[in-house]
Write a protein that holds these residues in place. Structure first.
Motif, mmCIF file in Angstrom:
data_model
loop_
_atom_site.group_PDB
_atom_site.id
_atom_site.type_symbol
_atom_site.label_atom_id
_atom_site.label_comp_id
_atom_site.label_asym_id
_atom_site.label_seq_id
_atom_site.Cartn_x
_atom_site.Cartn_y
_atom_site.Cartn_z
ATOM 1 N N LEU A 180 -2.383 124.319 148.022
ATOM 2 C CA LEU A 180 -1.424 125.427 147.948
ATOM 3 C C LEU A 180 -1.298 126.149 149.288
ATOM 4 O O LEU A 180 -0.192 126.484 149.724
ATOM 5 C CB LEU A 180 -1.846 126.407 146.855
ATOM 6 C CG LEU A 180 -1.754 125.867 145.423
ATOM 7 C CD1 LEU A 180 -2.476 126.786 144.448
ATOM 8 C CD2 LEU A 180 -0.298 125.687 145.002
ATOM 9 N N PHE A 181 -2.425 126.360 149.966
ATOM 10 C CA PHE A 181 -2.383 126.992 151.293
ATOM 11 C C PHE A 181 -1.610 126.115 152.280
ATOM 12 O O PHE A 181 -0.833 126.620 153.091
ATOM 13 C CB PHE A 181 -3.794 127.242 151.825
ATOM 14 C CG PHE A 181 -4.585 128.262 151.060
ATOM 15 C CD1 PHE A 181 -3.962 129.358 150.476
ATOM 16 C CD2 PHE A 181 -5.958 128.144 150.933
ATOM 17 C CE1 PHE A 181 -4.686 130.312 149.774
ATOM 18 C CE2 PHE A 181 -6.700 129.088 150.233
ATOM 19 C CZ PHE A 181 -6.064 130.180 149.651
ATOM 20 N N ARG A 182 -1.834 124.810 152.204
ATOM 21 C CA ARG A 182 -1.138 123.887 153.103
ATOM 22 C C ARG A 182 0.372 123.943 152.864
ATOM 23 O O ARG A 182 1.174 124.003 153.807
ATOM 24 C CB ARG A 182 -1.661 122.462 152.905
ATOM 25 C CG ARG A 182 -1.114 121.463 153.948
ATOM 26 C CD ARG A 182 -1.672 120.058 153.750
ATOM 27 N NE ARG A 182 -3.131 120.049 153.788
ATOM 28 C CZ ARG A 182 -3.916 119.750 152.742
ATOM 29 N NH1 ARG A 182 -3.378 119.451 151.574
ATOM 30 N NH2 ARG A 182 -5.227 119.751 152.860
ATOM 31 N N ARG A 183 0.768 123.941 151.582
ATOM 32 C CA ARG A 183 2.194 124.015 151.250
ATOM 33 C C ARG A 183 2.796 125.334 151.735
ATOM 34 O O ARG A 183 3.926 125.367 152.247
ATOM 35 C CB ARG A 183 2.388 123.856 149.740
ATOM 36 C CG ARG A 183 2.236 122.412 149.266
ATOM 37 C CD ARG A 183 2.192 122.310 147.754
ATOM 38 N NE ARG A 183 3.346 122.911 147.116
ATOM 39 C CZ ARG A 183 3.413 123.176 145.803
ATOM 40 N NH1 ARG A 183 2.385 122.912 145.020
ATOM 41 N NH2 ARG A 183 4.499 123.702 145.296
ATOM 42 N N ALA A 184 2.046 126.420 151.586
ATOM 43 C CA ALA A 184 2.536 127.727 152.040
ATOM 44 C C ALA A 184 2.736 127.738 153.548
ATOM 45 O O ALA A 184 3.735 128.252 154.066
ATOM 46 C CB ALA A 184 1.569 128.824 151.617
ATOM 47 N N SER A 185 1.798 127.150 154.282
ATOM 48 C CA SER A 185 1.913 127.125 155.747
ATOM 49 C C SER A 185 3.052 126.222 156.200
ATOM 50 O O SER A 185 3.651 126.453 157.250
ATOM 51 C CB SER A 185 0.589 126.682 156.375
ATOM 52 O OG SER A 185 0.284 125.351 156.028
ATOM 53 N N GLN A 186 3.382 125.208 155.402
ATOM 54 C CA GLN A 186 4.524 124.347 155.732
ATOM 55 C C GLN A 186 5.843 125.074 155.486
ATOM 56 O O GLN A 186 6.817 124.883 156.222
ATOM 57 C CB GLN A 186 4.457 123.061 154.903
ATOM 58 C CG GLN A 186 3.342 122.121 155.336
ATOM 59 C CD GLN A 186 3.081 121.000 154.339
ATOM 60 O OE1 GLN A 186 3.579 121.031 153.202
ATOM 61 N NE2 GLN A 186 2.298 120.008 154.750
ATOM 62 N N ASP A 188 6.312 128.326 155.792
ATOM 63 C CA ASP A 188 6.491 129.305 156.867
ATOM 64 C C ASP A 188 5.328 129.202 157.854
ATOM 65 O O ASP A 188 4.311 129.870 157.691
ATOM 66 C CB ASP A 188 6.572 130.719 156.297
ATOM 67 C CG ASP A 188 6.893 131.753 157.377
ATOM 68 O OD1 ASP A 188 7.016 131.364 158.555
ATOM 69 O OD2 ASP A 188 7.020 132.945 157.033
ATOM 70 N N PRO A 189 5.484 128.358 158.875
ATOM 71 C CA PRO A 189 4.408 128.172 159.852
ATOM 72 C C PRO A 189 4.043 129.444 160.618
ATOM 73 O O PRO A 189 2.988 129.506 161.235
ATOM 74 C CB PRO A 189 4.981 127.114 160.804
ATOM 75 C CG PRO A 189 6.051 126.422 160.029
ATOM 76 C CD PRO A 189 6.628 127.480 159.134
ATOM 77 N N ARG A 190 4.902 130.463 160.563
ATOM 78 C CA ARG A 190 4.633 131.714 161.284
ATOM 79 C C ARG A 190 3.942 132.761 160.410
ATOM 80 O O ARG A 190 3.663 133.859 160.868
ATOM 81 C CB ARG A 190 5.945 132.300 161.820
ATOM 82 C CG ARG A 190 6.593 131.443 162.892
ATOM 83 C CD ARG A 190 7.948 132.021 163.285
ATOM 84 N NE ARG A 190 8.567 131.229 164.332
ATOM 85 C CZ ARG A 190 8.435 131.462 165.630
ATOM 86 N NH1 ARG A 190 7.689 132.471 166.035
ATOM 87 N NH2 ARG A 190 9.032 130.714 166.523
ATOM 88 N N HIS A 191 3.701 132.417 159.140
ATOM 89 C CA HIS A 191 3.092 133.387 158.228
ATOM 90 C C HIS A 191 1.581 133.396 158.446
ATOM 91 O O HIS A 191 0.831 132.602 157.879
ATOM 92 C CB HIS A 191 3.431 133.033 156.779
ATOM 93 C CG HIS A 191 2.993 134.075 155.791
ATOM 94 N ND1 HIS A 191 3.568 135.313 155.713
ATOM 95 C CD2 HIS A 191 2.022 134.063 154.865
ATOM 96 C CE1 HIS A 191 2.974 136.028 154.770
ATOM 97 N NE2 HIS A 191 2.026 135.288 154.234
ATOM 98 N N GLN A 192 1.121 134.317 159.285
ATOM 99 C CA GLN A 192 -0.266 134.339 159.742
ATOM 100 C C GLN A 192 -1.309 134.437 158.619
ATOM 101 O O GLN A 192 -2.330 133.750 158.678
ATOM 102 C CB GLN A 192 -0.460 135.483 160.732
ATOM 103 C CG GLN A 192 -1.772 135.413 161.490
ATOM 104 C CD GLN A 192 -1.880 136.530 162.517
ATOM 105 O OE1 GLN A 192 -1.282 137.579 162.369
ATOM 106 N NE2 GLN A 192 -2.647 136.286 163.558
ATOM 107 N N PRO A 193 -1.114 135.277 157.575
ATOM 108 C CA PRO A 193 -2.138 135.378 156.527
ATOM 109 C C PRO A 193 -2.478 134.043 155.869
ATOM 110 O O PRO A 193 -3.623 133.820 155.474
ATOM 111 C CB PRO A 193 -1.523 136.363 155.526
ATOM 112 C CG PRO A 193 -0.621 137.214 156.351
ATOM 113 C CD PRO A 193 -0.046 136.272 157.373
ATOM 114 N N VAL A 194 -1.478 133.162 155.744
ATOM 115 C CA VAL A 194 -1.752 131.847 155.146
ATOM 116 C C VAL A 194 -2.725 131.066 156.010
ATOM 117 O O VAL A 194 -3.657 130.425 155.505
ATOM 118 C CB VAL A 194 -0.440 131.053 154.938
ATOM 119 C CG1 VAL A 194 -0.742 129.620 154.526
ATOM 120 C CG2 VAL A 194 0.424 131.726 153.892
#
Length: 202
Positions: A180-186, A188-194
């Protein structure tokens, strides 16, 4: 642009030109709130109600002011007025729900969260705040369900996936959390909290 004096002059001109223009009263009040001028903001919001009648945004802003001052019954009254002005005002239902959650009136908060998502079924903030609220109370399955629904109607939102991942990491499966974290970072690659939670999950 930081020219507060000129902004005030223009807001004043707008309210003189049309004293029934509610957005001018509200916008000016928000400016004063940001500057810490609470008394001035209250006065402007009061004038807005006087000249323009009931308005959800004015009532909601006043309610938030009362809540901050710990005048909770007055805040509830004003939230009620806001939602009467517009039953579809997700923001008003959500702000009211958050007040009740803060005061640990969980049953009332839950009812208000439900009204918020009914008012705006795709509102990502409503699904997110409600889901986290339930998870924090220990209602893990319910929190997971609400965040999943939020993700289904907002498939491009990384915050919902991040919170889902945190629930899985704390309560179920670290491997699923990583997915889930990987999908979230994909998303929005700029979303730092992820990226931060991803680093802790490995």
């Amino acid at each position: 642009m930081g020219n507060l004096r000129r902004a005030r002059e223009l807001f004043d001109a707008a309210t003189v030109a049309d004293k029934k223009h509610i957005a001018a009263w509200h916008g000016w009040a928000v400016l004063e709130l940001k500057q810490g001028n609470i008394k001035k903001a209250r006065n402007l919001l009061g004038k807005g109600l006087k000249f323009c009648g009931g308005n959800e945004y004015v009532y909601q802003t006043l309610a938030l002011l009362e809540a901050k001052a710990k005048r909770y019954e007055r805040a509830r009254y004003l939230f009620k007025q806001a939602t009467r002005c517009n039953r579809k005002s997700c923001a008003s239902w959500l702000a009211w729900a958050q007040l009740e959650a803060q005061l640990e009136n969980n049953r009332t908060a839950r009812q208000l969260f439900e009204k918020a998502v009914q008012a705006s079924p795709k509102n990502r903030f409503a699904w997110h705040v409600w889901g986290v609220f339930e998870a924090n109370l220990g209602n893990i399955d319910q929190g997971r369900k609400l965040l999943t629904i939020g993700h289904m109607v907002n498939p491009r939102d990384p915050v919902l996936l991040q919170s889902l991942g945190l629930i899985e990491y704390k309560n179920s499966s670290a491997n699923l959390a990583r997915v889930l974290f990987r999908r979230a970072s994909q998303l929005d690659p700029r979303h730092q909290p992820v990226w931060i939670v991803r680093s802790f999950s490995f």
